[in-house]
Write a protein that holds these residues in place. Structure first.
Motif, mmCIF file in Angstrom:
data_model
loop_
_atom_site.group_PDB
_atom_site.id
_atom_site.type_symbol
_atom_site.label_atom_id
_atom_site.label_comp_id
_atom_site.label_asym_id
_atom_site.label_seq_id
_atom_site.Cartn_x
_atom_site.Cartn_y
_atom_site.Cartn_z
ATOM 1 N N ARG A 105 0.226 -1.320 -0.378
ATOM 2 C CA ARG A 105 0.111 0.227 0.039
ATOM 3 C C ARG A 105 0.767 0.837 0.175
ATOM 4 O O ARG A 105 1.635 1.406 0.541
ATOM 5 C CB ARG A 105 -0.785 -0.272 1.162
ATOM 6 N N ASP A 106 0.243 2.390 -0.732
ATOM 7 C CA ASP A 106 1.078 3.671 -0.320
ATOM 8 C C ASP A 106 0.628 4.518 0.989
ATOM 9 O O ASP A 106 -0.757 5.156 0.534
ATOM 10 C CB ASP A 106 0.501 4.412 -1.811
ATOM 11 N N THR A 107 0.367 4.620 1.486
ATOM 12 C CA THR A 107 0.552 5.023 3.090
ATOM 13 C C THR A 107 0.196 6.006 2.688
ATOM 14 O O THR A 107 -0.705 6.642 3.147
ATOM 15 C CB THR A 107 1.229 4.596 4.147
ATOM 16 N N VAL A 108 1.170 6.890 2.421
ATOM 17 C CA VAL A 108 0.726 8.818 2.730
ATOM 18 C C VAL A 108 0.249 9.537 1.652
ATOM 19 O O VAL A 108 -0.583 9.537 1.584
ATOM 20 C CB VAL A 108 2.229 8.950 1.908
ATOM 21 N N ALA A 109 -0.236 7.996 -0.103
ATOM 22 C CA ALA A 109 -1.164 8.835 -0.510
ATOM 23 C C ALA A 109 -2.123 8.498 -0.748
ATOM 24 O O ALA A 109 -3.189 9.141 -0.504
ATOM 25 C CB ALA A 109 -0.998 8.176 -1.999
ATOM 26 N N ASN A 110 -2.655 7.028 0.258
ATOM 27 C CA ASN A 110 -3.667 6.588 0.849
ATOM 28 C C ASN A 110 -4.140 8.135 1.871
ATOM 29 O O ASN A 110 -5.792 8.036 2.092
ATOM 30 C CB ASN A 110 -3.824 4.770 1.367
ATOM 31 N N LEU A 111 -3.695 7.863 2.954
ATOM 32 C CA LEU A 111 -4.196 9.499 3.484
ATOM 33 C C LEU A 111 -4.741 10.145 3.633
ATOM 34 O O LEU A 111 -5.760 11.220 3.426
ATOM 35 C CB LEU A 111 -2.382 9.737 4.673
ATOM 36 N N GLY A 112 -4.042 10.917 2.450
ATOM 37 C CA GLY A 112 -4.011 12.329 1.715
ATOM 38 C C GLY A 112 -5.765 12.083 0.554
ATOM 39 O O GLY A 112 -6.527 13.397 0.581
ATOM 40 N N ALA A 113 -5.645 10.664 0.164
ATOM 41 C CA ALA A 113 -7.204 10.569 -0.211
ATOM 42 C C ALA A 113 -8.292 10.311 0.554
ATOM 43 O O ALA A 113 -9.813 10.512 -0.270
ATOM 44 C CB ALA A 113 -7.237 8.925 -1.278
ATOM 45 N N ALA A 114 -8.075 9.830 1.428
ATOM 46 C CA ALA A 114 -9.005 9.485 2.286
ATOM 47 C C ALA A 114 -9.310 10.790 3.780
ATOM 48 O O ALA A 114 -10.335 11.048 4.150
ATOM 49 C CB ALA A 114 -8.407 8.787 3.942
ATOM 50 N N GLY A 168 4.556 9.565 10.927
ATOM 51 C CA GLY A 168 3.743 10.721 11.096
ATOM 52 C C GLY A 168 3.065 11.685 11.428
ATOM 53 O O GLY A 168 2.490 11.339 12.101
ATOM 54 N N ALA A 169 2.305 13.211 11.312
ATOM 55 C CA ALA A 169 0.765 13.838 11.982
ATOM 56 C C ALA A 169 0.287 13.529 10.758
ATOM 57 O O ALA A 169 0.729 14.577 9.966
ATOM 58 C CB ALA A 169 1.220 14.575 12.744
ATOM 59 N N THR A 170 -1.001 14.179 10.817
ATOM 60 C CA THR A 170 -1.940 13.990 9.500
ATOM 61 C C THR A 170 -3.164 15.543 10.239
ATOM 62 O O THR A 170 -3.483 14.688 11.691
ATOM 63 C CB THR A 170 -2.570 13.062 8.706
ATOM 64 N N ARG A 171 -3.800 15.172 10.216
ATOM 65 C CA ARG A 171 -5.182 16.509 10.420
ATOM 66 C C ARG A 171 -6.085 15.966 9.686
ATOM 67 O O ARG A 171 -6.229 16.615 8.290
ATOM 68 C CB ARG A 171 -4.758 17.874 10.775
ATOM 69 N N PHE A 172 -7.461 15.223 10.097
ATOM 70 C CA PHE A 172 -8.808 15.645 8.772
ATOM 71 C C PHE A 172 -9.281 16.941 8.452
ATOM 72 O O PHE A 172 -9.436 17.724 9.546
ATOM 73 C CB PHE A 172 -10.091 14.265 9.757
ATOM 74 N N ARG A 173 -9.161 17.067 7.576
ATOM 75 C CA ARG A 173 -9.686 18.024 6.330
ATOM 76 C C ARG A 173 -10.999 18.360 6.531
ATOM 77 O O ARG A 173 -11.755 17.168 6.638
ATOM 78 C CB ARG A 173 -8.850 18.177 5.268
ATOM 79 N N ARG A 174 -11.968 19.331 7.057
ATOM 80 C CA ARG A 174 -12.848 19.802 6.612
ATOM 81 C C ARG A 174 -13.039 20.504 6.266
ATOM 82 O O ARG A 174 -12.773 20.843 5.371
ATOM 83 C CB ARG A 174 -12.895 20.466 8.606
ATOM 84 N N PRO A 175 -14.581 20.679 5.487
ATOM 85 C CA PRO A 175 -14.819 21.312 4.553
ATOM 86 C C PRO A 175 -14.890 22.578 4.598
ATOM 87 O O PRO A 175 -14.816 23.446 5.991
ATOM 88 C CB PRO A 175 -16.608 20.803 4.428
#
Length: 74
Positions: free
Chosen positions: A30-39, A64-71
Motif C-alpha cells: 500500500r502507498d500509505t501516504v497517498a492513501n491518507l491524503g485520499a482519505a 508522521g502526523a495528520t489532520r482530518f480536512r473539514r469542509p
C-alpha cells in the motif's frame, strides 16, 4: 510505501498475506501516504525510514502526523 519498479513491486504483493499475519496488520503493498491524503487527511509531517535491523521487502516505514480536512479547509 509503494514501489515504482514493477518487478520489485510484485514481491510485496505476493508476500502481503504472510507479512500481514506476522507484522500485525502491515500491508507492504500500500502507498500509505497517498492513501491518507485520499482519505481526507492533511499531512502535517511525514517521515519515511528503514527499520534497524533491516527487514527486507517491508521498508521503508512511514511515521508522521495528520489532520482530518473539514469542509472549507484549504
Amino acid at each position: 510505501m509503494l514501489e515504482r519498479n514493477a518487478t520489485v513491486a510484485a514481491a510485496p504483493d505476493l508476500l502481503t498475506p504472510l507479512v500481514r499475519h506476522l507484522g500485525t496488520g502491515c500491508h507492504p503493498n500500500r502507498d500509505t501516504v497517498a492513501n491518507l491524503g485520499a482519505a481526507g487527511f492533511t499531512l502535517q509531517a511525514v517521515e519515511t525510514f528503514k527499520p534497524v535491523p533491516k527487514i527486507p521487502l517491508i521498508a521503508p516505514f512511514v511515521t508522521g502526523a495528520t489532520r482530518f480536512r473539514r469542509p472549507g479547509d484549504l
